[in-house]
Scaffold this active site. Structure first.
Site, PDB file in Angstrom:
ATOM      1  N   CYS A  67      17.144  32.471  46.881  1.00  0.00           N
ATOM      2  CA  CYS A  67      18.491  33.029  46.716  1.00  0.00           C
ATOM      3  C   CYS A  67      18.856  33.128  45.230  1.00  0.00           C
ATOM      4  CB  CYS A  67      19.478  32.138  47.472  1.00  0.00           C
ATOM      5  SG  CYS A  67      21.204  32.480  47.137  1.00  0.00           S
TER       6      CYS A  67
ATOM      7  N   CYS B 289      22.175  31.553  44.277  1.00  0.00           N
ATOM      8  CA  CYS B 289      22.049  30.086  44.313  1.00  0.00           C
ATOM      9  C   CYS B 289      21.478  29.572  42.992  1.00  0.00           C
ATOM     10  CB  CYS B 289      21.136  29.656  45.464  1.00  0.00           C
ATOM     11  SG  CYS B 289      21.743  30.086  47.101  1.00  0.00           S
TER      12      CYS B 289
END
Length: 104
Positions: free
Chosen positions: A29, A32
Site C-alpha cells: 500500500c 500506508c
C-alpha cells in the site's frame, strides 16, 4: 516505539489500559508507506502515554474485519476496549495528534 500486532498478542494489547491507536496497513500500500513515518513519530512522542501499534491486514485479516477496516491506511483509536475514533487515508500529523490528545 510502536508495537506490532499479531493474532497471538492482539488480545493482550487490546486489554491494556489507556489509549490504543492501531495503524492498519499493508506492505503493498503506497499511502500506508507515506503515513508510516508519521505513525513512527507519534509512537515515539506518545510513548508512555498511549500505545501505538501496527497491524498488517494481510497477516491479521480477522482483526481488520473485526474493526470494519475496508480501506488502508486506517487508524483506529481505542480507549478501554471501545472504539472512540478512526482516521482513513493519509492525514496530517497534526490531525492525528489532535485525535490522540482528545482521547488521552
Amino acid at each position: 516505539m510502536e508495537k506490532v500486532i499479531t493474532t497471538n498478542n492482539f488480545q493482550e494489547i487490546l486489554e491494556a489500559p489507556g489509549l490504543l491507536v492501531i495503524d492498519f496497513w499493508a506492505t503493498w500500500c503506497g499511502p500506508c508507506r507515506i503515513l508510516s513515518p508519521t505513525v513512527d513519530e507519534l509512537a515515539e512522542e506518545y510513548e508512555g502515554k498511549a500505545t501505538i501499534a501496527k497491524c498488517n491486514v494481510d497477516d491479521c485479516e480477522e482483526i481488520a474485519s473485526r474493526f470494519g477496516v475496508r480501506n488502508i491506511p486506517t487508524l483506529v483509536f481505542i480507549k478501554n476496549g471501545e472504539v472512540v475514533d478512526r482516521s482513513v487515508g493519509v492525514v496530517p500529523k497534526a490531525d492525528l495528534q489532535a485525535k490522540i490528545n482528545l482521547n488521552l
